[in-house]
Design a protein around this motif. Structure first.
Motif, mmCIF file in Angstrom:
data_model
loop_
_atom_site.group_PDB
_atom_site.id
_atom_site.type_symbol
_atom_site.label_atom_id
_atom_site.label_comp_id
_atom_site.label_asym_id
_atom_site.label_seq_id
_atom_site.Cartn_x
_atom_site.Cartn_y
_atom_site.Cartn_z
ATOM 1 N N ALA A 213 39.353 36.580 44.871
ATOM 2 C CA ALA A 213 40.605 36.612 44.128
ATOM 3 C C ALA A 213 41.140 36.899 44.665
ATOM 4 O O ALA A 213 42.515 36.353 44.833
ATOM 5 N N LEU B 261 45.068 35.288 45.460
ATOM 6 C CA LEU B 261 46.549 35.820 44.491
ATOM 7 C C LEU B 261 47.151 36.501 45.926
ATOM 8 O O LEU B 261 48.451 36.726 45.386
ATOM 9 N N LEU C 52 48.161 42.327 43.562
ATOM 10 C CA LEU C 52 48.280 41.911 42.294
ATOM 11 C C LEU C 52 49.449 42.951 41.620
ATOM 12 O O LEU C 52 49.778 44.099 42.286
ATOM 13 N N ARG D 252 49.258 36.459 31.324
ATOM 14 C CA ARG D 252 49.918 35.873 32.680
ATOM 15 C C ARG D 252 49.512 36.961 33.701
ATOM 16 O O ARG D 252 49.918 38.317 33.673
ATOM 17 N N LYS E 107 50.122 37.875 38.046
ATOM 18 C CA LYS E 107 51.020 37.362 39.034
ATOM 19 C C LYS E 107 50.744 38.275 40.611
ATOM 20 O O LYS E 107 50.584 38.849 40.825
ATOM 21 N N GLY E 108 50.095 37.286 41.526
ATOM 22 C CA GLY E 108 49.852 37.958 43.053
ATOM 23 C C GLY E 108 51.299 38.095 43.813
ATOM 24 O O GLY E 108 52.480 37.186 43.305
ATOM 25 N N LYS F 58 50.991 36.238 46.992
ATOM 26 C CA LYS F 58 50.500 34.274 47.421
ATOM 27 C C LYS F 58 50.775 33.459 45.756
ATOM 28 O O LYS F 58 51.253 32.140 46.034
ATOM 29 N N ALA F 59 49.907 34.022 44.527
ATOM 30 C CA ALA F 59 50.182 32.753 43.581
ATOM 31 C C ALA F 59 50.146 33.424 42.391
ATOM 32 O O ALA F 59 50.176 34.196 42.748
ATOM 33 N N LYS F 60 50.309 32.509 41.483
ATOM 34 C CA LYS F 60 50.503 33.297 39.755
ATOM 35 C C LYS F 60 49.200 32.397 39.342
ATOM 36 O O LYS F 60 48.284 31.712 39.161
ATOM 37 N N GLY F 61 48.528 33.522 38.080
ATOM 38 C CA GLY F 61 47.509 32.454 37.180
ATOM 39 C C GLY F 61 47.254 33.175 35.847
ATOM 40 O O GLY F 61 48.081 34.199 35.362
ATOM 41 N N ILE G 217 39.890 33.934 35.655
ATOM 42 C CA ILE G 217 41.373 33.952 36.461
ATOM 43 C C ILE G 217 41.106 32.308 36.725
ATOM 44 O O ILE G 217 40.443 31.655 37.497
ATOM 45 N N ILE H 202 43.525 30.049 38.954
ATOM 46 C CA ILE H 202 45.026 29.856 38.983
ATOM 47 C C ILE H 202 45.824 28.716 38.781
ATOM 48 O O ILE H 202 45.733 27.091 38.757
#
Length: 142
Positions: free
Chosen positions: A67, A71, A74, A101, A103-104, A106-109, A129, A131
């Motif tokens: 993860a 991500l 976080l 929701r 948010k990291g 690098k990415a959201k999920g 999680i 992505i």
């Protein structure tokens, strides 16, 4: 010739049927929306107060190498993320299925949580999680 005998109906007399139909339709739509929204909104409001549920789940995600690699770091959950999510409690309020929701860097999920309350603590049955960008699912707790 006099027009005294011609009776002109007022607006209400001409349009009362349409007015009544619109009111009944609007009331029906309003009742439907209230009944649909009411079931989930009460659970979301209650889930809003369950800070430990979300904080502990996020801590478990932060220990998962897969993860973190996808991500990144976080961000803490803000209260708006919980209100925007969904929550469904069991009738005895001891089980919850919720999605919020995340948010990291690098990415959201989305984080899906299934848990039950044991005493004052939450026991997690499932934390997944999802992505957003890759549609990949990471199982944190199975």
């Amino acid at each position: 010739m006099s027009n005294d005998l011609v009776y002109k109906r007022n607006w209400w007399e001409r349009n009362w049927k349409w007015f009544l139909a619109v009111i009944v339709l609007a009331l029906g739509i309003w009742l439907f929306l209230i009944s649909v929204a009411n079931t989930n909104s009460i659970d979301v409001v209650q889930a809003y107060s369950e800070n430990a549920l979300y904080e502990n789940a996020l801590a478990k995600v932060n220990t998962n190498d897969e993860a973190i690699s996808i991500l990144g770091n976080l961000e803490p959950l803000d209260q708006l993320a919980i209100l925007e999510g969904s929550a469904k409690y069991s009738t005895d309020k001891q089980r919850i299925e919720t999605t919020v929701r995340i948010k990291g860097s690098k990415a959201k999920g989305k984080m899906d949580i299934s848990a039950f309350k044991k005493g004052n603590n939450w026991q997690y049955e499932k934390i997944n999680i999802r992505i957003n960008s890759t549609k990949e699912v990471i199982s944190i707790v199975k």
